[in-house]
Design an enzyme around this catalytic site. Structure first.
Site, PDB file in Angstrom:
ATOM      1  N   ASP A  45       0.838  -1.200   0.000  1.00  0.00           N
ATOM      2  CA  ASP A  45       0.000   0.000   0.000  1.00  0.00           C
ATOM      3  C   ASP A  45       0.873   1.249   0.000  1.00  0.00           C
ATOM      4  OD1 ASP A  45      -2.939   1.075   0.728  1.00  0.00           O
ATOM      5  OD2 ASP A  45      -1.445   2.254   1.821  1.00  0.00           O
ATOM      6  N   TYR A  50       3.087   9.843  -0.542  1.00  0.00           N
ATOM      7  CA  TYR A  50       4.215   9.323   0.245  1.00  0.00           C
ATOM      8  C   TYR A  50       5.560   9.569  -0.443  1.00  0.00           C
ATOM      9  CZ  TYR A  50       0.408   6.572   2.433  1.00  0.00           C
ATOM     10  OH  TYR A  50      -0.763   6.177   3.031  1.00  0.00           O
ATOM     11  N   LYS A  75      -2.642   5.908  -4.437  1.00  0.00           N
ATOM     12  CA  LYS A  75      -3.740   6.838  -4.142  1.00  0.00           C
ATOM     13  C   LYS A  75      -3.533   8.183  -4.831  1.00  0.00           C
ATOM     14  CE  LYS A  75      -3.655   4.730   0.446  1.00  0.00           C
ATOM     15  NZ  LYS A  75      -2.244   4.603   0.845  1.00  0.00           N
ATOM     16  N   HIS A 108      -7.390   9.586  -2.077  1.00  0.00           N
ATOM     17  CA  HIS A 108      -6.719   9.524  -0.779  1.00  0.00           C
ATOM     18  C   HIS A 108      -7.542  10.191   0.330  1.00  0.00           C
ATOM     19  CE1 HIS A 108      -2.394   9.259   0.998  1.00  0.00           C
ATOM     20  NE2 HIS A 108      -3.285   9.034   1.922  1.00  0.00           N
TER      21      HIS A 108
END
Ligand code: NAD
Length: 273
Positions: A45, A50, A75, A108
């Site tokens: 994930d 990120y 996401k 997200h």
């Protein structure tokens, strides 16, 4: 022991336990995800936010594991909400990952102030139709956000990934989603590590010959959630995966379910911009 799968409304299946890479430094990500794959995870994930999709993709490519044996989620960046920018953001993620498709693509955050999540969703239906996103879903959606999407949508989200752990169980969002056929995926399943000191869980861990983290993750599995714990330490990665050789009793599940105290660790979904 293999990880069970949960059937999604897309016709695809998601491994019930995966590996999360939030806050894994971009420079460490290839090593961390390589460890996770070696230890046995087959579900990763990540998110555009990120900044580590390149490392995730590099680890997958170097692993030699067939693509269809690894479930990859990423996401949509909040700044990419909107009809066209959703497609562009998705394509940037695919390129960073070095993949031709992802297994699950999520919005997200709903970012209600932007007012564009329904538009984004309608674009994602196109990504689902052309197969570049094998399943599509949302993250951090409360029932009122889910309702706005399902009212406008052709495709019902396959997953809603929300903060969920014994201290914060989001019963309303979970049961609303379940009624619509949406699988609940738990982020911060260990409460960002805060749960591994809980004295109530300690007794259950002792009785089962397991660690506190294992007992908490097992509780998620028995409650039917998908879980994506994170650790950069290989021995903890292995520990968190080793939860399929024991079962909590109904009473033990009930004791852990009673730990709910209703306070979130992360942001309120209506406040993220
Ligand atoms: P988590 O609950 O998985 O906790 C991770 C922390 O718990 C680790 O940093 C470590 O300190 C500790 N830990 C892990 N395994 C342990 C063990 N066996 N024993 C003792 N301590 C242990 O929290 P998280 O990283 O915030 O969430 C997991 C994943 O969920 C993320 O990596 C990310 O993929 C996802 N996530 C998604 C969102 C979202 O908005 N969709 C937000 C946060 C996280």
């Amino acid at each position: 022991m293999s990880v069970p799968v949960i059937e999604l409304n897309s016709g695809r299946a998601i491994p019930q336990l995966g590996f999360g890479v939030y806050k894994v430094e971009p420079g460490d990500t290839e090593r961390v995800v390589t460890d996770a794959l070696e230890v046995g995870y087959r579900h990763i994930d990540t998110a555009s936010m990120y900044g580590n999709e390149v490392g995730v993709g590099a680890a997958i490519a170097a692993s030699g594991i067939p693509r269809d044996e690894i479930f990859v989620t990423t996401k949509l960046l909040n700044a990419d909400h909107g009809a066209r920018s959703t497609i562009e953001g998705f394509e940037r993620s695919l390129e960073a990952l070095g993949l031709e498709h992802v297994d699950l693509y999520l919005i997200h955050w709903p970012c209600p102030e932007r007012g564009l999540y329904v538009e984004s969703w309608l674009s994602m239906e196109g990504l689902f139709a052309d197969g570049r996103a094998r399943s599509i879903g949302v993250s951090n959606f409360l029932p009122h956000h889910l309702r706005a999407v399902t009212d406008a949508a052709t495709v019902v989200p396959a997953v809603n990934q929300i903060e969920l752990h014994p201290y914060y169980q989001q019963r309303e969002a979970d049961s609303f989603g379940r009624e619509q056929g949406i699988v609940t995926e738990a982020w911060s399943p260990l409460g960002r590590g805060s749960l591994v000191d809980d004295p109530g869980v300690e007794a259950i861990a002792g009785a089962n010959g397991k660690t506190l983290a294992q007992v908490i993750l097992r509780w998620h599995i028995q409650r039917g959630f998908v879980v994506i714990p994170k650790s950069v330490r290989r021995e903890r990665m292995a520990e968190n995966l080793d939860i399929f050789d024991f079962e909590l009793t109904d009473a033990e599940v009930g004791i852990i379910s009673a730990l709910d105290r209703g306070g979130r660790l992360g942001s309120h979904p209506d406040e993220v911009t």
